[in-house]
Design an enzyme around this catalytic site. Structure first.
Site, PDB file in Angstrom:
ATOM      1  N   GLU A 243      20.414  -1.869  -6.380  1.00 25.07           N
ATOM      2  CA  GLU A 243      20.561  -3.244  -6.859  1.00 25.07           C
ATOM      3  C   GLU A 243      19.411  -3.611  -7.784  1.00 25.07           C
ATOM      4  OE1 GLU A 243      20.993  -6.159  -3.780  1.00 25.07           O
ATOM      5  OE2 GLU A 243      22.426  -4.948  -2.650  1.00 25.07           O
ATOM      6  N   LYS A 245      16.278  -5.560  -8.765  1.00 25.03           N
ATOM      7  CA  LYS A 245      15.270  -6.312  -8.013  1.00 25.03           C
ATOM      8  C   LYS A 245      14.930  -7.538  -8.856  1.00 25.03           C
ATOM      9  CE  LYS A 245      11.013  -5.746  -5.438  1.00 25.03           C
ATOM     10  NZ  LYS A 245      10.372  -7.005  -5.771  1.00 25.03           N
ATOM     11  N   ARG A 265      10.979 -16.685   1.992  1.00 20.55           N
ATOM     12  CA  ARG A 265      10.748 -15.380   2.614  1.00 20.55           C
ATOM     13  C   ARG A 265       9.922 -15.524   3.900  1.00 20.55           C
ATOM     14  NH1 ARG A 265       8.312 -10.305  -0.304  1.00 20.55           N
ATOM     15  NH2 ARG A 265       7.144  -9.426   1.399  1.00 20.55           N
ATOM     16  N   PHE A 335      22.268 -11.250  -2.373  1.00 22.15           N
ATOM     17  CA  PHE A 335      22.302  -9.821  -2.073  1.00 22.15           C
ATOM     18  C   PHE A 335      22.676  -9.516  -0.628  1.00 22.15           C
ATOM     19  CE2 PHE A 335      17.603 -10.747  -2.220  1.00 22.15           C
ATOM     20  CZ  PHE A 335      17.321 -10.558  -0.876  1.00 22.15           C
ATOM     21  N   ARG A 424      10.054  -3.712   7.977  1.00 26.35           N
ATOM     22  CA  ARG A 424       9.913  -2.996   6.697  1.00 26.35           C
ATOM     23  C   ARG A 424      10.210  -1.537   6.975  1.00 26.35           C
ATOM     24  NH1 ARG A 424       7.279  -4.319   2.224  1.00 26.35           N
ATOM     25  NH2 ARG A 424       6.035  -5.985   3.124  1.00 26.35           N
ATOM     26  N   LYS A 430      12.088  -0.033  -2.662  1.00 28.50           N
ATOM     27  CA  LYS A 430      11.947  -0.614  -3.998  1.00 28.50           C
ATOM     28  C   LYS A 430      11.305   0.392  -4.936  1.00 28.50           C
ATOM     29  CE  LYS A 430       7.707  -2.917  -2.656  1.00 28.50           C
ATOM     30  NZ  LYS A 430       7.002  -4.151  -2.415  1.00 28.50           N
TER      31      LYS A 430
HETATM   32  P1  AMP Z   1       8.182  -7.049  -2.692  1.00 33.05           P
HETATM   33  O1  AMP Z   1       7.908  -8.524  -2.589  1.00 33.05           O
HETATM   34  O2  AMP Z   1       7.659  -6.426  -3.940  1.00 33.05           O
HETATM   35  O3  AMP Z   1       7.858  -6.296  -1.422  1.00 33.05           O
HETATM   36  O4  AMP Z   1       9.751  -6.905  -2.823  1.00 33.05           O
HETATM   37  C1  AMP Z   1      10.612  -7.377  -1.863  1.00 33.05           C
HETATM   38  C2  AMP Z   1      11.253  -8.646  -2.350  1.00 33.05           C
HETATM   39  O5  AMP Z   1      12.132  -8.384  -3.432  1.00 33.05           O
HETATM   40  C3  AMP Z   1      12.153  -9.259  -1.330  1.00 33.05           C
HETATM   41  O6  AMP Z   1      11.413 -10.076  -0.442  1.00 33.05           O
HETATM   42  C4  AMP Z   1      13.107 -10.089  -2.150  1.00 33.05           C
HETATM   43  O7  AMP Z   1      12.591 -11.403  -2.269  1.00 33.05           O
HETATM   44  C5  AMP Z   1      13.039  -9.463  -3.520  1.00 33.05           C
HETATM   45  N1  AMP Z   1      14.324  -8.960  -4.024  1.00 33.05           N
HETATM   46  C6  AMP Z   1      14.736  -9.133  -5.280  1.00 33.05           C
HETATM   47  N2  AMP Z   1      15.933  -8.584  -5.480  1.00 33.05           N
HETATM   48  C7  AMP Z   1      16.322  -8.036  -4.307  1.00 33.05           C
HETATM   49  C8  AMP Z   1      17.477  -7.321  -3.880  1.00 33.05           C
HETATM   50  N3  AMP Z   1      18.492  -7.045  -4.710  1.00 33.05           N
HETATM   51  N4  AMP Z   1      17.520  -6.919  -2.582  1.00 33.05           N
HETATM   52  C9  AMP Z   1      16.500  -7.187  -1.741  1.00 33.05           C
HETATM   53  N5  AMP Z   1      15.378  -7.850  -2.089  1.00 33.05           N
HETATM   54  C10 AMP Z   1      15.282  -8.279  -3.362  1.00 33.05           C
END
Ligand code: AMP
Length: 590
Positions: A243, A245, A265, A335, A424, A430
């Site tokens: 997907e 991000k 979040r 999502f 997690r 990611k």
């Molecule tokens: P990070 O904050 O870098 O750890 O990335 C995780 C965050 O990406 C999640 O908390 C979501 O807010 C965001 N996110 C954006 N797009 C998506 C997606 N398609 N699926 C899941 N999380 C997503």
């Protein structure tokens, strides 16, 4: 249980610095507390009337508390302030002025309810009424009880019993540490430790095992692990859904009846920030109770591409949200589906949740359309864009494509994984760019076509242009960018008039292009363009490598109108843009 007895536990907790001892004291407390009051015991321990997501604020500053103490003690306010400065703690101050040594007979619930009632007072004269009621409460308690009650009201009851400690002690009170896993699960689904303790008190282990998601209670977010490459992702989880991000605000939307609540979040209420998401849910899911999760971000209507995060960030302000919602419309990229009309979807595999989401939203973006389009009034909610693959190359191509479109990377999801609330793990992985480039130069690009545009731009009949560099050695134009930012409406109208005089029925014969605009035009007009960086993209043909990836611009914008001093063959060349690509400053991301 009397409040005074609870206070004796507080004193024991304060007196120990040993974690195991703390667990044991709390476990005793939980065993002793009655099922009807154990939730309040937990809230006292946490120092909050209710978990923050309930949106109830104690609303009493230390200043008002000091007035209440003055009131209760019947002393001179300035002398009391002086004394308070010396003692340095609101609890000690109230204790110092209290004349009551013997324990009160008030129960935990009576004290809790009194404070709750005070917190709920609102409207005219409520500050005075709160001060009077607090003074009465302090007078009715012993000095020690008042000390802890005052600290609680001031938000200063720091007993050091964090969420994990309370969960551990609850498990211990059950006499079985393995029970912790079930408690964690129930906590991750409801975020309310008081509710959990009460459920356990009333229904025992079976109640905890039966806990499932409920509207109005934020589900703790599932989080992503990270891996450095497409190859490692496929190796780890095999065929997966990939997907976009989205770089915006995570938003968990709960709709029950007519009420919509949005959570961040971190389980904080963010409902006022996104009125259009509230509207969209009420419209599209009129008949349903539902919990959706997604990302809210500002999208450029004309290009359909993401704005940089700073633009979305403006929503954090307190006032003028409605105006902002008009100027910078948001999209809610959903999502996940977590709950629908009594069914807890967190227990379903990703694929089943996604299929249901697609069916619910009546459309998807993975290629074919399976249903009818969304009702026209919903332009806010969309399903997250995704592909399914087991090929690292396909994953990389998708990654490059979305980065060029202004997104920060991808999240790969294991097809069979359940929604693992509060955890997690490698169910979600990611992949973000590790470096981003930065260019400072302006480019001159030749317009080779235009798109009609969406939203407000559609009215003008032109939303974005397709622009190209020139390769003198091959005598070909090659596209590098689709640009919609930087033009005023008047400029776009003028530009359309110019371009409509040189339209072509097919691609200009000197041009190499993958992207097909709504209207082709003769390469004639030149515009100055700047961008955040030069990236690689499958959609453009400039400096194509063996994998078919050309160069492209990220967050491009024109910096002026058509240049009268330059003709089409004077634009930036492929050699120049390749040099810029290699020379651009590389900045580490995060
Ligand atoms: P990070 O904050 O870098 O750890 O990335 C995780 C965050 O990406 C999640 O908390 C979501 O807010 C965001 N996110 C954006 N797009 C998506 C997606 N398609 N699926 C899941 N999380 C997503």
């Amino acid at each position: 249980m009397t409040f005074s007895h609870l206070v004796s536990y507080f004193e024991k907790i304060e007196a120990t610095s040993k974690r195991l001892e703390m667990f044991a004291i709390l476990a005793d407390l939980f065993r002793e507390a009655h099922a009807d009051e154990i939730d309040q015991v937990v809230y006292f321990l946490q120092g909050e009337l209710l978990p923050a997501f309930h949106g109830i604020n104690m609303g009493m500053s230390e200043k008002y508390l000091l007035r209440a103490i003055t009131h209760a003690a019947g002393v001179d306010h300035d002398t009391l302030l002086q004394q308070h400065r010396t003692l340095g703690d609101i609890g000690k101050t109230v204790e110092h002025y209290s004349q009551t040594k013997e324990e009160s007979s008030q129960t935990i619930s009576e004290v809790y309810q009194a404070i709750y009632h005070i917190a709920m007072m609102s409207g005219e004269g409520s500050v005075d009424r709160k001060i009077d009621a607090l003074a009465a409460l302090f007078s009715s308690l012993s000095a020690t009880e008042a000390k802890y009650a005052a600290r609680f009201v001031a938000g200063q009851l720091r007993l050091g019993a964090g969420d994990a400690t309370i969960l551990e002690a609850l498990a211990l009170s059950h006499g079985d540490r393995a029970f912790r896993t079930s408690l964690d699960r129930a906590y991750n689904l409801t975020s309310d430790l008081g509710l959990l303790a009460k459920t356990f008190g009333q229904k025992g282990e079976a109640g905890i095992l039966a806990t499932s998601v409920r509207c109005g209670y934020p589900i703790r977010s599932a989080l992503c692990e990270r891996l450095p490459s497409s190859e490692e992702i496929i190796e780890k989880i095999g065929r997966c859904s990939v997907e976009i991000k989205y770089d915006g605000f995570r938003c968990q939307a709960h709709k029950q009846g007519d009420t919509v609540i949005l959570f961040s979040r971190n389980q904080e209420r963010t409902t006022p920030m996104f009125p259009e998401i509230v509207d969209a849910l009420q419209t599209v899911f009129r008949q349903n109770d539902i919990i959706l999760e997604g990302e809210a971000l500002a999208v450029n209507e004309a290009t359909g591409e993401a704005f940089p995060f700073q633009v979305t960030m403006q929503r954090k302000r307190k006032h003028g949200i409605d105006l902002l919602a008009k100027d910078v419309p948001l999209k809610f990229f959903v999502f996940d589906l977590l709950y629908l009309d009594g069914v807890d979807y967190t227990q379903y595999p990703y694929k089943a949740r996604r299929d249901k989401l697609i069916a619910l939203l009546h459309k998807h973006k993975e290629g074919e359309h399976r249903g009818s389009p969304l009702p026209p009034q919903n332009t806010v909610m969309d399903i997250s864009e995704a592909i399914e693959t087991d090929d690292p190359k396909t994953l990389s191509r998708f990654f490059n494509n979305v980065v060029e479109r202004g997104y920060e990377g991808i999240v790969a999801k294991r097809l069979e994984s359940l929604y693992t609330a509060g955890s997690r793990n490698f169910n979600w992985i990611k992949l973000k760019r590790s470096y981003k480039g930065e260019i400072t130069d302006t480019l001159d690009l030749c317009i080779v076509g235009y798109f009609f545009g969406k939203g407000a731009r559609a009215r003008l009949g032109i939303g974005t242009i397709l622009a190209a560099v020139y390769d003198p050695s091959a005598a070909r134009f090659k596209t590098v960018s689709k640009i919609g930012t930087g033009f005023s409406e008047a400029e776009l109208t003028d530009l359309k008039a110019l371009l409509d005089e040189i339209t072509l029925s097919e691609k200009p014969h000197e041009l190499d292009a993958e992207m097909i605009p709504d209207v082709w035009v003769l390469p004639k007009y030149v515009v100055p363009v700047t961008a955040d960086e030069i990236t690689q993209s499958q959609s453009h043909t400039a400096c194509c490598d063996a994998e078919g990836a050309g160069l492209s611009l990220r967050f491009p914008r024109v910096t002026g109108f058509v240049r009268s001093d330059k003709g089409p063959y004077d634009v930036t060349t492929t050699t120049e843009i390749a040099a810029l690509f290699h020379q651009q400053k590389r900045i580490q991301v995060e």
